[in-house]
Scaffold this motif. Sequence first.
Motif, short mmCIF file in Angstrom:
data_model
loop_
_atom_site.label_atom_id
_atom_site.label_comp_id
_atom_site.label_asym_id
_atom_site.label_seq_id
_atom_site.Cartn_x
_atom_site.Cartn_y
_atom_site.Cartn_z
N LEU A 103 0.83 -1.20 0.00
CA LEU A 103 0.00 0.00 0.00
C LEU A 103 0.87 1.25 0.00
CD1 LEU A 103 -2.75 -1.06 2.58
CD2 LEU A 103 -2.95 -0.98 0.08
N ASP A 104 1.93 1.23 0.76
CA ASP A 104 2.86 2.35 0.83
C ASP A 104 3.41 2.66 -0.56
OD1 ASP A 104 4.43 4.31 2.10
OD2 ASP A 104 6.11 2.92 2.31
N ALA A 132 8.85 6.97 5.53
CA ALA A 132 8.45 6.86 6.94
C ALA A 132 7.73 5.54 7.19
CB ALA A 132 7.56 8.04 7.32
N VAL A 133 6.79 5.17 6.30
CA VAL A 133 6.07 3.91 6.47
C VAL A 133 7.01 2.73 6.25
CG1 VAL A 133 4.20 2.47 5.55
CG2 VAL A 133 3.87 4.94 5.78
N GLN A 134 7.91 2.86 5.30
CA GLN A 134 8.85 1.79 5.00
C GLN A 134 9.74 1.47 6.20
OE1 GLN A 134 11.92 2.50 2.00
NE2 GLN A 134 11.35 0.57 1.00
N GLU A 135 10.06 2.49 7.01
CA GLU A 135 10.88 2.25 8.19
C GLU A 135 10.19 1.30 9.16
OE1 GLU A 135 14.04 3.10 9.05
OE2 GLU A 135 14.12 3.71 6.94
N TYR A 136 8.89 1.45 9.32
CA TYR A 136 8.14 0.52 10.18
C TYR A 136 8.16 -0.89 9.60
CZ TYR A 136 6.24 4.35 12.97
OH TYR A 136 6.10 5.43 13.82
N CYS A 137 8.01 -0.98 8.28
CA CYS A 137 8.02 -2.30 7.63
C CYS A 137 9.35 -3.00 7.84
CB CYS A 137 7.73 -2.14 6.14
SG CYS A 137 6.07 -1.54 5.75
#
Length: 311
Positions: A103-104, A132-137
């Motif tokens: 989704l990101d 930013a979202v990829q860092e959580y992934c």
Amino acid sequence: MDMHLINVDHESCESHEKPAPFSNLAAHRRLITIKYMGEAMWILSEATWILLLPQVCMPTSFLALVFISWAAALDFRESKQPGVWFPSAMQAFWLFWNMIWMLDEVFWDEPDEQTPWAQTPLFGENEKRYAAVQEYCKKFFFLAPLLWISAVLYQLFKGISIKATKSRSTYCWRSNVRELLWHSGYIAMWSSTDGFWACGYLWSATASAVVTILMILASTVEQTSNGIIIQADRTDVVWILWTLANLMWIYLELFFKDSIMMRYLASLVCFVSLFLLSVSWDRFEEREKHEAASCDDLAVALNQHDALAVK
């Protein structure tokens, strides 16, 4: 490819009581169907994600998560043994973060070479939000192998306290260790592959993908009268092709800079994997039944049912 329904509850493993038989043969077949549909939706979502077709990859990824999470819940309900439910739970965990990453990408990431249909990013390029979202992934992709190692170590230490005289307990322990080591192992390694990929580490991702394939083959090793042999079949080839498609996808993004021809090739291999799965229902069902029959009571129930069906 979670084919590990050993129906032995914790209490029966700690005593000389017989394990409860599988609750319902119809429920068993329903669970096999749920797992089969989950894998099919998962492969389709990745094949269309490679092609950057959000109208297909988003709903199929959601369906895959629903089916695989459902299967994990049913596995846990049937047996609290980690060798039964942990591989399914690992799949669901990995798929959730894989879907977040998808989704990101389709929401905010602009490919280096745009596809002819130019369907992404859906909400306009926003590399800051994407990063930013990829860092959580990344964090959760690497958490999966840590959870796997912890589960294996816990089971190994637990085995030290099992008395050799308790044959059923010893059997359950060995079965759990094997299931956790191999069947959860290649899921954990694939998750770490995604982690290295998200970090941009090409060679680490490549090495992790190769280990994933080796662990898929190792999960099929069985002891027979002819010695230790690899019992790989079409269902294992599905996962190997799927892994190779992901490896090509990694090179597509990190080496070939989103080359459209490489994108077509990677998606083609993924679709071949899906086609092979679509013609392998009999092998898929047979493997699931074989793993389930590791429980003596279930083996008797299945054999009796098949004998009645033949009559």
